[in-house]
Design a protein around this motif. Structure first.
Motif, PDB file in Angstrom:
ATOM      1  N   ILE A 173     -39.745 -98.394  62.519  1.00  0.00           N
ATOM      2  CA  ILE A 173     -38.512 -97.821  63.069  1.00  0.00           C
ATOM      3  C   ILE A 173     -37.316 -98.662  62.648  1.00  0.00           C
ATOM      4  O   ILE A 173     -36.280 -98.135  62.192  1.00  0.00           O
ATOM      5  N   LYS A 174     -37.436 -99.963  62.782  1.00  0.00           N
ATOM      6  CA  LYS A 174     -36.350-100.874  62.430  1.00  0.00           C
ATOM      7  C   LYS A 174     -35.960-100.745  60.962  1.00  0.00           C
ATOM      8  O   LYS A 174     -34.772-100.663  60.624  1.00  0.00           O
ATOM      9  N   ASP A 176     -36.419 -98.188  58.988  1.00  0.00           N
ATOM     10  CA  ASP A 176     -35.810 -96.887  58.703  1.00  0.00           C
ATOM     11  C   ASP A 176     -34.379 -96.803  59.219  1.00  0.00           C
ATOM     12  O   ASP A 176     -33.503 -96.231  58.565  1.00  0.00           O
ATOM     13  N   LEU A 177     -34.133 -97.377  60.383  1.00  0.00           N
ATOM     14  CA  LEU A 177     -32.807 -97.299  60.986  1.00  0.00           C
ATOM     15  C   LEU A 177     -31.765 -98.127  60.241  1.00  0.00           C
ATOM     16  O   LEU A 177     -30.562 -97.927  60.439  1.00  0.00           O
ATOM     17  N   LEU A 185     -31.300 -93.695  70.327  1.00  0.00           N
ATOM     18  CA  LEU A 185     -32.640 -93.461  69.792  1.00  0.00           C
ATOM     19  C   LEU A 185     -33.471 -92.709  70.828  1.00  0.00           C
ATOM     20  O   LEU A 185     -33.671 -93.193  71.942  1.00  0.00           O
ATOM     21  N   PHE A 187     -37.084 -91.150  71.848  1.00  0.00           N
ATOM     22  CA  PHE A 187     -38.526 -91.146  71.609  1.00  0.00           C
ATOM     23  C   PHE A 187     -39.060 -89.803  72.102  1.00  0.00           C
ATOM     24  O   PHE A 187     -39.089 -89.550  73.306  1.00  0.00           O
ATOM     25  N   TYR A 247     -31.453 -95.555  74.558  1.00  0.00           N
ATOM     26  CA  TYR A 247     -32.700 -94.886  74.197  1.00  0.00           C
ATOM     27  C   TYR A 247     -33.294 -94.214  75.428  1.00  0.00           C
ATOM     28  O   TYR A 247     -32.941 -94.538  76.570  1.00  0.00           O
ATOM     29  N   VAL A 283     -37.521 -90.419  67.003  1.00  0.00           N
ATOM     30  CA  VAL A 283     -38.816 -90.844  66.500  1.00  0.00           C
ATOM     31  C   VAL A 283     -39.893 -90.142  67.309  1.00  0.00           C
ATOM     32  O   VAL A 283     -39.702 -89.839  68.493  1.00  0.00           O
ATOM     33  N   ILE A 317     -36.880 -90.209  62.121  1.00  0.00           N
ATOM     34  CA  ILE A 317     -37.630 -91.342  61.586  1.00  0.00           C
ATOM     35  C   ILE A 317     -39.032 -90.844  61.236  1.00  0.00           C
ATOM     36  O   ILE A 317     -39.709 -90.277  62.092  1.00  0.00           O
ATOM     37  N   CYS A 319     -42.993 -90.388  60.613  1.00  0.00           N
ATOM     38  CA  CYS A 319     -44.186 -90.955  61.243  1.00  0.00           C
ATOM     39  C   CYS A 319     -44.711 -92.089  60.360  1.00  0.00           C
ATOM     40  O   CYS A 319     -44.235 -92.300  59.248  1.00  0.00           O
TER      41      CYS A 319
END
Length: 344
Positions: A173-174, A176-177, A185, A187, A247, A283, A317, A319
């Motif tokens: 995740i980090k 990609d962001l 964000l 979830f 988030y 995500v 994001i 998978c």
């Protein structure tokens, strides 16, 4: 020593995005008593009398939007995962789907034909749920008894709170962001009816779904999908040091008129857009491979909804798919299992 092998199992996919193939797939999927857990007569009436006469065309159109030249994204990505995991372990790795033509029986037969006597079955779901992990394990055991009585099968438990998995997910995740503009964000997990949560409660009394039960320690959490989803969010947020109001968790997809887990993803996206969030990322940690639910329902429908209510940048994001650290972790779990005696 008995020869050991591995069976990766994912959800499945229609053979093609054509309505006839989608209808066949939906029929098998929705007639599963652990997906729609109502009496057979009611399930038959709902699925064969209503859903299969109304939904295949719309679902086929959705599949066509995301279908790749090589086939279903879920199948292609799962096959790539299988191939890469195989590079990291000496044990034969086969792939099967719970629904569709790539059956669990075929996967087990492939391993048996290679001389395998002990199988490590890996449901490709981080969280336990009746409609995912449980239906795979139950069917695999039924097939074993009927067709492979001498075969031994062990399975990977839900790994939602495994520290190494959380680290892999958080880092993905980090990374990609870094390339995406976002100030929130979300979830998003696949939804299930609330009654599934109560049915999976081994204590028969803990799961009240009132906002507190998932935070109160209980043996019920071993099989509580809601708790496990919330834990993934909490653990990843801690790993990424996310600020409290940047988030949240939601649940996507629902069918019928029963109460499903709240809050719903589409309504959450709408609320966030209307409340002034301009740039959001989403995500989907209930899936390890991108599929219809992530590529069409979230990436396409979600973005359209967000922008309709005033949002600007909407990004998804991916998978874990074939993330090298995810591949290495799966192979590590396989190799660790192979060193320990299988349970009878």
């Amino acid at each position: 020593m008995n020869k050991k092998g591995v069976l990766l199992v994912n959800l499945g996919s229609p053979e093609s995005p054509e309505p006839k193939d989608v209808k066949k797939y939906l029929g098998e999927f929705l007639m599963d008593e652990r997906v729609i857990d109502v009496p057979l007569w009611a399930r038959t009436l709902l699925v064969k009398g209503i859903v299969l006469n109304t939904r295949p065309k719309a679902s086929a159109a959705a599949y066509k939007k995301i279908w790749w030249e090589d086939g279903s994204p879920l199948i292609v990505l799962s096959e790539q995962l299988q191939e890469k995991v195989q590079e990291y372990t000496e044990f034969p790795v086969a792939l099967a789907m719970r629904y569709g033509s790539m059956t669990i029986k075929k996967g087990l037969q492939e391993l048996v034909d290679k001389g395998v006597e002990e199988v490590f079955l890996i449901p490709l779901y981080p969280q336990f749920a009746m409609a995912t992990t449980e239906t795979i394990l139950v069917l695999a055991e039924d097939i074993r008894k009927e067709s492979f009585p001498d075969l031994k099968i062990d399975s990977l438990p839900a790994f939602y709170n495994n520290p190494e998995y959380i680290s892999v997910l958080a880092n993905a995740i980090k990374d990609d962001l870094k390339h995406k503009k976002h100030d929130y964000l979300l979830f998003s997990y696949h939804g299930v009816p609330e009654r599934h949560i109560r049915k999976s409660d081994i204590t028969k009394s803990h799961c009240t779904i009132d906002g507190s039960c998932c935070k109160t320690p209980s043996p019920a959490h071993e099989f509580c999908y809601r708790h496990q989803c919330l834990e993934v969010t909490r653990l990843v947020a801690e790993e990424l040091k996310l600020e409290k109001d940047t988030y949240s968790t939601s649940f996507q997809s629902r069918l019928g008129f029963d109460q499903w887990l709240l809050p719903y993803t589409d309504r959450t996206i709408e609320r966030l857009g209307k409340s002034g969030v301009e740039n959001m990322a989403i995500v989907t940690p209930a899936f390890v491979s991108d599929c219809l639910e992530t590529l069409e329902e979230i990436a396409m429908e979600g973005e359209e909804l967000f922008q309709e209510v005033g949002g600007k940048e909407f990004s998804t994001i991916p998978c874990l798919n074939t993330n090298k650290d995810w591949v290495a972790l799966l192979a590590q779990w396989i190799n660790e299992w192979a060193l320990a005696p299988i349970k009878a």
